[in-house]
Scaffold this active site. Structure first.
Site, PDB file in Angstrom:
ATOM      1  N   SER A   1     -32.206   1.812 -21.578  1.00  8.89           N
ATOM      2  CA  SER A   1     -32.574   1.114 -20.337  1.00  8.89           C
ATOM      3  C   SER A   1     -31.805   1.660 -19.142  1.00  8.89           C
ATOM      4  CB  SER A   1     -32.318  -0.388 -20.485  1.00  8.89           C
ATOM      5  OG  SER A   1     -33.168  -0.960 -21.442  1.00  8.89           O
TER       6      SER A   1
ATOM      7  N   GLU B   1       1.251   3.739   2.068  1.00  6.53           N
ATOM      8  CA  GLU B   1       1.976   4.064   3.287  1.00  6.53           C
ATOM      9  C   GLU B   1       3.285   3.268   3.383  1.00  6.53           C
ATOM     10  OE1 GLU B   1      -2.480   4.000   4.482  1.00  6.53           O
ATOM     11  OE2 GLU B   1      -1.170   3.151   2.943  1.00  6.53           O
TER      12      GLU B   1
ATOM     13  N   ARG C   1     -11.991   2.442 -20.827  1.00  8.75           N
ATOM     14  CA  ARG C   1     -11.990   0.991 -20.616  1.00  8.75           C
ATOM     15  C   ARG C   1     -10.896   0.589 -19.634  1.00  8.75           C
ATOM     16  NH1 ARG C   1     -12.331  -0.969 -26.954  1.00  8.75           N
ATOM     17  NH2 ARG C   1     -14.456  -0.191 -27.381  1.00  8.75           N
TER      18      ARG C   1
ATOM     19  N   HIS D   1       0.834  -1.194   0.000  1.00  9.35           N
ATOM     20  CA  HIS D   1       0.000   0.000   0.000  1.00  9.35           C
ATOM     21  C   HIS D   1       0.873   1.251   0.000  1.00  9.35           C
ATOM     22  CE1 HIS D   1      -3.842  -2.158   1.656  1.00  9.35           C
ATOM     23  NE2 HIS D   1      -3.348  -2.723   0.569  1.00  9.35           N
TER      24      HIS D   1
ATOM     25  N   SER E   1     -21.574   2.006 -38.075  1.00  9.46           N
ATOM     26  CA  SER E   1     -21.182   3.060 -37.136  1.00  9.46           C
ATOM     27  C   SER E   1     -19.681   3.345 -37.121  1.00  9.46           C
ATOM     28  CB  SER E   1     -21.620   2.671 -35.712  1.00  9.46           C
ATOM     29  OG  SER E   1     -20.973   1.481 -35.293  1.00  9.46           O
TER      30      SER E   1
END
Length: 380
Positions: free
Chosen positions: A304, A54, A186, A52, A170
């Protein structure tokens, strides 16, 4: 004093952002150690499963930490995961003061780190650049407090609101800079989600190629398993895994065919019209530890997600093109008057080559707490 605290916390925030896309499902965290106004050590959480922030700052310190001020963007952890608890390392090093940006929302921590430091007589200051620290880890905060993934809805459209021509074509509405932006999105989400229609029409890879970064889990909604087995997204599991979401009554032979390709399927209830119930899907994704989802379409799924208020953030690329008749980006939402329209907040506009990007948070959206063990899903 507060100005110094904010200056060094700003440095810790910049360090934390270096872990974007790699720290998940853990939060991005940065740490800076200051003695006599000088930075003597700093670090950030590079990747899930590794040390981590720290610990990295302590290991990189150029002189003893005792008596120094230790800045960290998120409350030090108190529990044993893949790595030991950071708060114990801080107590051993005996800094004179610890300055924390935000309390960790993980109920396994949630104030215990602060309490442990104060119990050892270490002065602890909380809330420096708190809003910035919380926003940095908005995906982690939502997941920890609701059990649901943070949802970003992204799509590209023409000036007249089309995401494809009348025949479904598209490629490409948006410019290369806009597509690079999509690939970066992404890379900083755990999963990317599209519908079966997008797979049938575009045969997309849904990987990260135009920028550096990790590939997300690829999720395809296909209630009846109608996508062709030759689709590229089913044939390259060595590059990135694919999860196909189907209805419980999906044909057994197709489920077995996908299994034969090494593709995992997830059964989720569907509506009478055959649409996967998205709230239930997002709950199940949260149960799998997926903290963020990038929804890329197509039109039915965009509609949706908006209709059910499931997106936390909207990112729309508008290209300077007009195609006329075609596929609408957004369908019927049941909002008849402007006072009921979905409202964006924290809106930002940006040029991406010839295109314009609009991003904003959707007020009152994002879903509610997951059923059962909503909060408290620990990450290491």
């Amino acid at each position: 004093m507060r100005e110094d605290h904010e200056r060094f916390m700003d440095r810790a925030l910049r360090l934390a952002r270096k872990g974007e896309g790699r720290a998940s499902p853990n939060p991005m965290v940065g740490a800076v150690i200051v003695k006599d106004g000088r930075i003597i050590g700093e670090g950030y959480h590079v990747c899930c499963g590794e040390s981590h922030a720290e610990i990295n700052a302590i290991l990189g310190a150029r002189e003893p930490i005792a008596g120094a001020t230790f800045y960290v963007t998120l409350e030090p952890c108190t529990h044993q995961g893949r790595t030991p608890p950071c708060v114990q390392a801080l107590i051993r090093e005996r800094p004179g003061r610890v300055v924390i940006g935000a309390i960790d929302p993980n109920p396994v921590v949630a104030g215990r780190g602060v309490a442990a430091l104060r119990a050892q007589g270490i002065e602890t200051v909380v809330g420096i650049r708190e809003e910035e620290c919380r926003r940095l880890n908005e995906k982690f905060f939502k997941f920890m407090t609701t059990g649901l993934p943070f949802v970003t809805l992204k799509y590209a459209q023409t000036l007249d609101g089309r995401i494809a021509g009348a025949g479904g074509h598209s490629r490409w509405i948006s410019s290369l800079p806009a597509r690079r932006y999509a690939h970066r999105l992404r890379s900083v989400h755990d999963a990317v989600l599209v519908g079966a229609g997008t797979v049938r029409h575009d045969d997309p890879e849904l990987t990260v190629r135009l920028v550096r970064g990790k590939n997300p889990l690829r999720i395809v909604l296909d209630s009846r398993l109608n996508i062709p087995l030759k689709a590229g997204i089913l044939r390259d599991q060595d590059r990135a895994p694919t999860l196909v979401v189907a209805a419980p009554n999906a044909p057994e032979d197709k489920l077995q065919a996908l299994a034969g390709l090494g593709v995992e399927t997830l059964l989720v209830a569907a509506t009478a019209a055959g649409e996967i119930k998205l709230p239930e899907l997002f709950r199940k994704l949260g149960q799998r530890g997926i903290t963020s989802v990038l929804v890329e379409g197509g039109g039915a799924i965009i509609t949706s997600v908006l209709r059910e208020r499931l997106a936390d953030r909207l990112a729309v690329v508008v290209a300077p093109k007009i195609i006329g008749r075609g596929v609408d980006a957004v369908g019927e939402l049941g909002l008849a008057t402007m006072d009921r329209a979905l409202q964006l907040t924290a809106v930002q506009w940006r040029r991406l080559g010839p295109d314009i990007l609009c991003t904003g948070d959707i007020a009152g959206a994002g879903g509610g707490p997951a059923e059962g063990d909503a909060a408290g899903r620990g990450t290491e």
